[in-house]
Write an enzyme that holds these catalytic residues in place. Sequence first.
Site: not given
Length: 614
Positions: A276, A362, A390
């Site tokens: 990243k 979640e 979710r």
Amino acid sequence: MKMLENINEPADVRKMARSQLTPLAHELRNYLLESVSRTGGHLSSNLGTVELTIALHYVFNTPVDRIVWDVGHQTYSHKILTGRREQMHTLRQEGGISGFPRRVESEYDHFGTAHSSTSISAALGMAQAAKIKGESRHSIAVIGDGSMTAGMAFEALNNAGVQEDIKLLVILNDNDMSISPPVGALNRYLARLMSGQFYAAAKNVGKSVLPGPVLELAKRFEEHAKGMMVPATMFEEFGFNYIGPIDGHDLDSLIPTLQNLKQLKGPQFLHVVTKKGQGYKLAEAEPILYHGTGKFDPAEGIVAPIKAGKMTYTEVFGNWLCDMAAQDKRLVGITPAMREGSGMVRFEQQFPERYFDVGIAEQHAVTFAAGLACEGLKPVVAIYSTFLQRAYDQLIHDVALQNLDVTFALDRAGLVGADGATHAGNYDIAYLRCIPNMVLMAASDENECRQMLSTGYQYDGPAAVRYPRGSGPGAAIDKEWITLEIGKGQIKRQGKRIAILAFGTMVHPSLAAAEPLDATVANMRFIKPLDVDLLKQLADQHDYLVTVEEGAIMGGAGAAVAEALAAAGLVKPLLMLGLPDKFIDHGDTATLLKNVGLDGAGIQASIEARFGAV
């Protein structure tokens, strides 16, 4: 930008010589950095996928071949190479291009992805559709290691691995970083895999598929290398042909590997390792800081802003969480991979044994909280409004049905600005207020947010506090432990004829609208239970009632007021103001609210249009 300015579609990339692709990657990375520094947006993740994006469009015949990007904030290079280079200056701005893939934006955006872990399911559906329709095309899912923590990704792997003769390729973009650092057993497995003594050799095996006897030797070596690193790779057990890990920044590795995988049938799994922030030292050093940026000078990097007077609601929550945890050892904090976004960094530092980042999961977060509550602990789930959607089944069946003591801190309620419709918390009022046992509050300022968090925490059952992204009106924070009487609102302004029942963030614009109208304004505070006594009082003393909320009108707080009036047998002219029945695109939050009539002037205009000048 000599080469990049001549690329208007991926076919232009496929016409290039292989020797030109590495210089193209350098140009693209520099363009990304300059572009995002001027608009703001997701930077670290996009710097990490430059070579992978070029390789995919070079090898595969897009848009005939489908690419599904998971989470979607890593697609800026993809946008630039697919004809949107000249629109990058409008990124995440009103009327501009989205920061995520959108099917309506480009034929190359095959699936809208802004929440995580959906790519494998969608790509599998596309692959099966191609098989059913007799079309020869490939479907590719590019999924990050953080997204692999979600159960949906494994449900898709489980389904895909038994399906033969499909052209499905899953690419695991392993950068050891989702948004917050990834957690859990899968991440540890990937870390062990990467640190194995045979990693370098295994990586080189993936560079090419060789002919004849050498191919057999390479296969044996690869199997031996993978076997030394882990007895049987998890992905092969799912039925995939696993290749990797390979260097995701090495085009001489990526392109031959993708070309070879393109020739194979059945589900394929390619493990690529990227960094990243690749190519920009500041982002490499601090990928979280550069995950989502505002405007900045690339030469200087992100400079910490001088602390403004106003505190964000997220900071209010983070401070409250630490203060309450110091008072009550039963408090446990839970986040589904949003440590920074939900304001839990200090809590993790001060109370590491009571901090749980469960990854992008979640559903698990909510049921995990339910289990803790069963044993007498007091879990606080810090979650974005849009992400709680979710886990709706778990919210109902595992928490509310059992009336368990779980507090939900709903960040990003209402419109969220540049992230747009996928991240807006427009529906929590409608989907929470219909659940039995649930208490739902909406904060009108920072101090009230703290009080509501204390109220929800002390309530013996499920409770949720919704608050917006960013800062509030600047209310002073009272450090005293003040709780509110459940289901009781307050009059903020006494007027005549018109009563405005305002919820949460709409209290202050309602007060602005009330001045020229000489209207009463009530801060209702509680959406559930609604203050029915206050409602009856307002209905008795006024000719007209108006509800205002930063949430969907359908099923929202206004609907709750209408239901209560009907139940009480009261008939009053009622105007319900809120977010319209449509998805609202990205842009400046204040401008978006103005566009839907939820600023002071807009509320006043709507009232006058319905009831006339007063």
